[in-house]
Design a protein around this motif. Sequence first.
Motif, short mmCIF file in Angstrom:
data_model
loop_
_atom_site.label_atom_id
_atom_site.label_comp_id
_atom_site.label_asym_id
_atom_site.label_seq_id
_atom_site.Cartn_x
_atom_site.Cartn_y
_atom_site.Cartn_z
N PRO A 365 1.20 -1.39 0.07
CA PRO A 365 0.14 0.35 0.11
C PRO A 365 0.65 1.33 -0.01
O PRO A 365 2.00 1.67 0.33
CB PRO A 365 -0.85 -0.13 1.21
N ALA A 366 0.14 2.12 -0.18
CA ALA A 366 0.67 3.77 -0.62
C ALA A 366 1.46 4.06 0.92
O ALA A 366 0.69 4.08 1.72
CB ALA A 366 -0.24 4.62 -0.74
N GLY A 367 2.55 4.58 0.93
CA GLY A 367 2.88 4.60 2.55
C GLY A 367 3.78 4.38 3.25
O GLY A 367 4.39 4.79 4.03
N THR A 368 3.74 2.68 2.48
CA THR A 368 4.46 1.65 3.50
C THR A 368 5.64 2.05 3.67
O THR A 368 6.29 1.89 4.75
CB THR A 368 4.43 0.31 3.56
#
Length: 403
Positions: A365-368
């Motif tokens: 997921p984005a920001g991981t």
Amino acid sequence: MRIPVRKQVMWWGIAALTLLVTLWLLGQAVLPFILGAGIAYLLDPLADRLERAGLSRTMSVVVITFAVVLAFVAIVLLVMPILVRQATALIETAPEMISQARGFLDTRFPNLIPQGDGLQQTLTDLQATMGDQAARLASTVLGSVTGVLGTVALLVIVPVVAFYLLLDWDHLVAAIDDLLPREHAATIRQLAAEIDDALSGFLRGQGVVIAILGTWYALALMLVGLPFGFFIGIMAAVLSFIPYVGVLIGGATAIGVALFSFWGDPLWIGAVVAIFALGQIVEGNYLQPKIVGGHVGLHPVWLLLALSVFGALFGFVGLVMAVPMAAALGVLARFLIARYRESSLFTGQALPAEPSQPILVEMVPAGTVAARMRTARMDADRARSQQQIEAMQENLARRDLQG
């Protein structure tokens, strides 16, 4: 990391060469074990058939062993004395036959054989040598055969080895299969199946053919009253495992003895010729197609080459191993020829390069990634602060000790 095929071939080649050198060094010591393994291999299908009929593996092996030992004792007591006696008599009579044939040719066809001193002296020396050495040759050859058959190794070790190998044959095959290199296991199984088909078809099929031909030639020649007929018939049948060799050598010997014994009575000479002609017709049109069938055969020239090469390299052990090695090398040669026809050396076209290993990308997921970096920085700062605190405590403790 995958081992290159070239390096695998090198290591397996070294292993095969080591095995051959070991066989050459051991010589006669491994002969009982080779014979025992060969007997177990030949009798394994019969044991499997008895198992399917309801017997246990142990009982099947016991029944087969009892039958084989009984047959061997019967052959040694009933057949071998006749063979030895007739072979010795034939060798001792050979010089007289040659002398009579030579006299006949000199009388009827005086110009057929040149009368030069060299050729006449050679024929005379040959006849004298055969006459002087016949008895010693017969006693040496037959004595060596009797000695081989009478050794404790062949009479005790071979049946024991064959019994235990036959008892555990299926487990042994499964254990060998588990040791095959996994990358090439399927190919090795296919080659082993082809070798088994060629070898079993040749040995078992030819064994039945030899038994039938030996019975026919021996009994028929004895019925027409041919001297040494039993030995000549068995010899012709045994040599028939090489196509045309048995009928040529056996037929020539039988006709020569018939001319010597039945001269002036063409009926019996024709009967001897008819016996071998009928045997050859039945073998070629019925026995070979029906019994040997469609199994991959061994070419006579290839078989003779294997017997010569392995016999010269390993002696009697090589002669025993010649037929299975010829079958194995024949299958391997056909396999390598098939691979050669698919290679760029034959087609002239370069094969496409093997694809490189793909780059694996993990989808998250984005920001991981940013969160993991922040966590890593915080852990690093925390560890650094802890190190500074521990360093300050050590300095304070050291000052207290100095004060």
